[in-house]
Scaffold this active site. Sequence first.
Site, PDB file in Angstrom:
ATOM      1  N   GLY A   1     -10.994 -49.810  -6.872  1.00  0.00           N
ATOM      2  CA  GLY A   1     -10.472 -48.512  -6.454  1.00  0.00           C
ATOM      3  C   GLY A   1      -9.064 -48.374  -6.992  1.00  0.00           C
TER       4      GLY A   1
ATOM      5  N   LYS B   1      -3.623 -50.253 -16.649  1.00  0.00           N
ATOM      6  CA  LYS B   1      -2.482 -51.173 -16.805  1.00  0.00           C
ATOM      7  C   LYS B   1      -1.445 -50.945 -15.717  1.00  0.00           C
ATOM      8  CE  LYS B   1      -1.955 -49.559 -20.968  1.00  0.00           C
ATOM      9  NZ  LYS B   1      -3.217 -48.799 -21.131  1.00  0.00           N
TER      10      LYS B   1
ATOM     11  N   ARG C   1      -6.615 -34.284 -21.392  1.00  0.00           N
ATOM     12  CA  ARG C   1      -7.834 -34.191 -22.202  1.00  0.00           C
ATOM     13  C   ARG C   1      -8.963 -35.004 -21.580  1.00  0.00           C
ATOM     14  NH1 ARG C   1      -5.864 -36.012 -28.085  1.00  0.00           N
ATOM     15  NH2 ARG C   1      -4.473 -37.297 -26.837  1.00  0.00           N
TER      16      ARG C   1
ATOM     17  N   ASP D   1      -5.746 -46.599 -21.140  1.00  0.00           N
ATOM     18  CA  ASP D   1      -6.164 -46.081 -19.832  1.00  0.00           C
ATOM     19  C   ASP D   1      -7.081 -47.041 -19.084  1.00  0.00           C
ATOM     20  OD1 ASP D   1      -4.728 -43.765 -20.477  1.00  0.00           O
ATOM     21  OD2 ASP D   1      -6.451 -42.921 -21.524  1.00  0.00           O
TER      22      ASP D   1
ATOM     23  N   GLN E   1      -0.591 -48.052 -24.275  1.00  0.00           N
ATOM     24  CA  GLN E   1      -1.714 -47.966 -25.214  1.00  0.00           C
ATOM     25  C   GLN E   1      -2.530 -49.265 -25.142  1.00  0.00           C
ATOM     26  OE1 GLN E   1       1.609 -46.890 -26.702  1.00  0.00           O
ATOM     27  NE2 GLN E   1       1.016 -45.162 -25.473  1.00  0.00           N
TER      28      GLN E   1
ATOM     29  N   GLY F   1       0.412 -42.859 -20.128  1.00  0.00           N
ATOM     30  CA  GLY F   1       0.294 -42.277 -18.795  1.00  0.00           C
ATOM     31  C   GLY F   1      -0.282 -43.337 -17.893  1.00  0.00           C
ATOM     32  N   HIS F   2       0.543 -43.889 -17.028  1.00  0.00           N
ATOM     33  CA  HIS F   2       0.119 -44.979 -16.162  1.00  0.00           C
ATOM     34  C   HIS F   2       0.106 -44.479 -14.720  1.00  0.00           C
ATOM     35  CE1 HIS F   2       1.689 -48.026 -19.394  1.00  0.00           C
ATOM     36  NE2 HIS F   2       0.726 -47.253 -19.831  1.00  0.00           N
TER      37      HIS F   2
ATOM     38  N   GLY G   1     -10.727 -54.661 -10.092  1.00  0.00           N
ATOM     39  CA  GLY G   1     -10.333 -53.437  -9.395  1.00  0.00           C
ATOM     40  C   GLY G   1     -11.559 -52.737  -8.831  1.00  0.00           C
TER      41      GLY G   1
HETATM   42  P1  GDP Z   1      -3.265 -46.998 -17.830  1.00  0.00           P
HETATM   43  O1  GDP Z   1      -2.802 -46.023 -18.837  1.00  0.00           O
HETATM   44  O2  GDP Z   1      -3.883 -48.206 -18.430  1.00  0.00           O
HETATM   45  O3  GDP Z   1      -2.219 -47.357 -16.815  1.00  0.00           O
HETATM   46  O4  GDP Z   1      -4.434 -46.276 -17.024  1.00  0.00           O
HETATM   47  P2  GDP Z   1      -4.430 -44.734 -16.480  1.00  0.00           P
HETATM   48  O5  GDP Z   1      -3.543 -44.675 -15.293  1.00  0.00           O
HETATM   49  O6  GDP Z   1      -4.200 -43.783 -17.578  1.00  0.00           O
HETATM   50  O7  GDP Z   1      -5.957 -44.574 -16.090  1.00  0.00           O
HETATM   51  C1  GDP Z   1      -6.574 -45.419 -15.177  1.00  0.00           C
HETATM   52  C2  GDP Z   1      -7.063 -44.586 -13.978  1.00  0.00           C
HETATM   53  O8  GDP Z   1      -7.943 -45.360 -13.215  1.00  0.00           O
HETATM   54  C3  GDP Z   1      -5.955 -44.169 -13.041  1.00  0.00           C
HETATM   55  O9  GDP Z   1      -6.284 -42.908 -12.501  1.00  0.00           O
HETATM   56  C4  GDP Z   1      -5.972 -45.241 -11.953  1.00  0.00           C
HETATM   57  O10 GDP Z   1      -5.507 -44.782 -10.706  1.00  0.00           O
HETATM   58  C5  GDP Z   1      -7.446 -45.528 -11.885  1.00  0.00           C
HETATM   59  N1  GDP Z   1      -7.808 -46.911 -11.538  1.00  0.00           N
HETATM   60  C6  GDP Z   1      -7.203 -48.073 -11.910  1.00  0.00           C
HETATM   61  N2  GDP Z   1      -7.924 -49.121 -11.466  1.00  0.00           N
HETATM   62  C7  GDP Z   1      -8.990 -48.612 -10.821  1.00  0.00           C
HETATM   63  C8  GDP Z   1     -10.139 -49.197 -10.184  1.00  0.00           C
HETATM   64  O11 GDP Z   1     -10.318 -50.407 -10.134  1.00  0.00           O
HETATM   65  N3  GDP Z   1     -11.057 -48.332  -9.650  1.00  0.00           N
HETATM   66  C9  GDP Z   1     -10.902 -46.980  -9.709  1.00  0.00           C
HETATM   67  N4  GDP Z   1     -11.853 -46.210  -9.173  1.00  0.00           N
HETATM   68  N5  GDP Z   1      -9.852 -46.407 -10.312  1.00  0.00           N
HETATM   69  C10 GDP Z   1      -8.921 -47.213 -10.862  1.00  0.00           C
HETATM   70  P1  IMO Z   2      -1.856 -45.460 -22.059  1.00  0.00           P
HETATM   71  O1  IMO Z   2      -0.609 -46.304 -22.059  1.00  0.00           O
HETATM   72  C1  IMO Z   2      -5.037 -43.577 -24.369  1.00  0.00           C
HETATM   73  C2  IMO Z   2      -4.012 -42.208 -28.404  1.00  0.00           C
HETATM   74  C3  IMO Z   2      -4.023 -40.720 -28.670  1.00  0.00           C
HETATM   75  C4  IMO Z   2      -4.416 -40.719 -30.127  1.00  0.00           C
HETATM   76  C5  IMO Z   2      -3.686 -41.932 -30.679  1.00  0.00           C
HETATM   77  C6  IMO Z   2      -2.372 -41.616 -31.366  1.00  0.00           C
HETATM   78  O2  IMO Z   2      -1.892 -44.466 -20.961  1.00  0.00           O
HETATM   79  O3  IMO Z   2      -3.078 -46.315 -22.134  1.00  0.00           O
HETATM   80  P2  IMO Z   2       0.016 -40.930 -30.445  1.00  0.00           P
HETATM   81  O4  IMO Z   2       0.453 -39.736 -29.635  1.00  0.00           O
HETATM   82  O5  IMO Z   2       0.288 -42.237 -29.785  1.00  0.00           O
HETATM   83  O6  IMO Z   2       0.511 -40.889 -31.865  1.00  0.00           O
HETATM   84  O7  IMO Z   2      -1.586 -40.781 -30.546  1.00  0.00           O
HETATM   85  O8  IMO Z   2      -3.463 -42.784 -29.578  1.00  0.00           O
HETATM   86  N1  IMO Z   2      -3.159 -42.633 -27.266  1.00  0.00           N
HETATM   87  C7  IMO Z   2      -3.636 -43.028 -26.078  1.00  0.00           C
HETATM   88  N2  IMO Z   2      -4.897 -43.086 -25.613  1.00  0.00           N
HETATM   89  N3  IMO Z   2      -4.024 -44.019 -23.601  1.00  0.00           N
HETATM   90  C8  IMO Z   2      -2.750 -44.002 -24.061  1.00  0.00           C
HETATM   91  O9  IMO Z   2      -1.730 -44.569 -23.400  1.00  0.00           O
HETATM   92  C9  IMO Z   2      -2.498 -43.458 -25.339  1.00  0.00           C
HETATM   93  N4  IMO Z   2      -1.402 -43.257 -26.086  1.00  0.00           N
HETATM   94  C10 IMO Z   2      -1.817 -42.766 -27.260  1.00  0.00           C
HETATM   95  O10 IMO Z   2      -4.978 -40.066 -27.864  1.00  0.00           O
HETATM   96  O11 IMO Z   2      -5.802 -40.948 -30.259  1.00  0.00           O
HETATM   97 MG    MG Z   3      -3.061 -44.017 -19.384  1.00  0.00          MG
END
Ligand code: GDP
Ligand code: IMO
Ligand code: MG
Length: 427
Positions: free
Chosen positions: A414, A16, A302, A13, A223, A40-41, A412
């Site tokens: 925002g 990416k 979560r 998270d 991940q 979840g991206h 980043g």
């Molecule tokens: P990923 O799984 O690595 O793609 O990241 P997620 O999408 O799960 O979580 C990142 C969150 O941060 C998302 O809600 C993005 O929209 C947000 N985000 C990404 N870059 C930035 C940033 O530079 N600033 C802010 N405020 N939010 C960001």
């Molecule tokens: P992105 O790509 C954050 C974590 C789960 C758990 C562990 C194992 O959005 O960064 P799994 O269901 O993969 O067997 O769970 O890995 N986990 C993540 N945490 N971002 C993710 O993906 C994750 N994918 C799995 O919370 O601790």
């Molecule tokens: Mg994510």
Amino acid sequence: MPAIVIVGAQWGDEGKGKATDQLGDAIDYCVRYQGGNNAGHTIVVDGERYALHLLPSGVLTPGCTPVIGNGVVIDAGVLLDEMKALADRGIDTSRLLISANAHLIASYHVTVDKVSERFLGKNKIGTTGRGIGPAYADKISRLGVRVGDLFDAKILRQKIEGALEQKNQLLVKAYNRRAISVDDVLVEFLGYAEALRSYVADTSLVINQALDAGRTVLFEGAQATMLDADHGTYPFVTSSNPIAGGACVGAGIGPTRIDRVVGVIKAYTTRVGAGPFPTELLDEDGERLRVEGGEFGTTTGRERRCGWYDAVVARYAARVNGLTDLFLTKLDVLGGWERVPVCVAYEVDGKRIDEMPMTQTEFHHAKPVYEFFDGWGGDLSGARAFSDLPKSAQVYARALEEMSGVPFCGIGVGPAREQTVMLRPLP
Ligand code: GDP
Ligand code: IMO
Ligand code: MG
């Protein structure tokens, strides 16, 4: 610079999706190489928010071919729903390519994931419950069903029978659950066959040919480094190899193909699920980061555990991924603190160590050694050049860069595509 890997440098998270989207028009192919719909991206384009789980983020860029590589585990029902949801919003998903060698997640994997977590009790991993671990376990045990199997009903039945033989014993005798019917799984899978047929391809061949032709291919990790089954905080990890080396295995390219490896790292740290997290804040500061950073899971909703930036983790990620660049995200979230701590080393059983501890026990005992930086005020979201950032934020970012030993390519400020300070061109 044709082959670029984007990889999470912390526990996931990091942003990416946004970093991938940032490359936008410059990429011809965007390839997922591991994980499944545990990812979840989130991407924000023109004020529209998209949450992608299985589709590569490049699907949002017209002209970019999204590819699901052999290393991904696919829940076909989820994939088709995701494609439909995007199509309903006017996004063209017809260019998608899916590897015939990618493994399928079946309902029994989801069942086993949930049941085994329940049986682990307080030792549970906190998985996303999407069947990821059991699907990869079947792959390695040679009991998996692959996308290519969908097109041979006889083989498909044999494989499902093979996979269920042991699992049904386990479900009925150990977990006190109902046996799963081969016919039910077969009917479900055959239903996916027609829907997916036109997308299935020899994706390794396509990607290698694209690279031969000088096209730009981005490998989008899901991940992250610290969730890597080999290099992360095992057993509190996911069941694949998110690190950059995983891109070779999970996409079918050789290591010599990769030109650039971009680690994505947040200006602080978050983690979802169980496992050690030295800089975690269990007080109101952690709650403040969670609220101000919107740190709630894209996949499971979560609450994300929050803590300060960990430079030991950053250096470790640089090492095991061979990072050429780091993309720092969410610097804007850190506005308003009087001082911002950064973990520069650990203290383990009374000794200071500067590198990732070698054993799980030591990492569980690691206490952060903090260095403190002056905070900054104001809204950073309008910054587009480094000089637009407040002086203290500049000092903070430069210090993180120096500690990681890797140049920052962007910062980043925002969630939106344009809310970025670019420092080095990508690709
Ligand atoms: P990923 O799984 O690595 O793609 O990241 P997620 O999408 O799960 O979580 C990142 C969150 O941060 C998302 O809600 C993005 O929209 C947000 N985000 C990404 N870059 C930035 C940033 O530079 N600033 C802010 N405020 N939010 C960001
Ligand atoms: P992105 O790509 C954050 C974590 C789960 C758990 C562990 C194992 O959005 O960064 P799994 O269901 O993969 O067997 O769970 O890995 N986990 C993540 N945490 N971002 C993710 O993906 C994750 N994918 C799995 O919370 O601790
Ligand atoms: Mg994510």
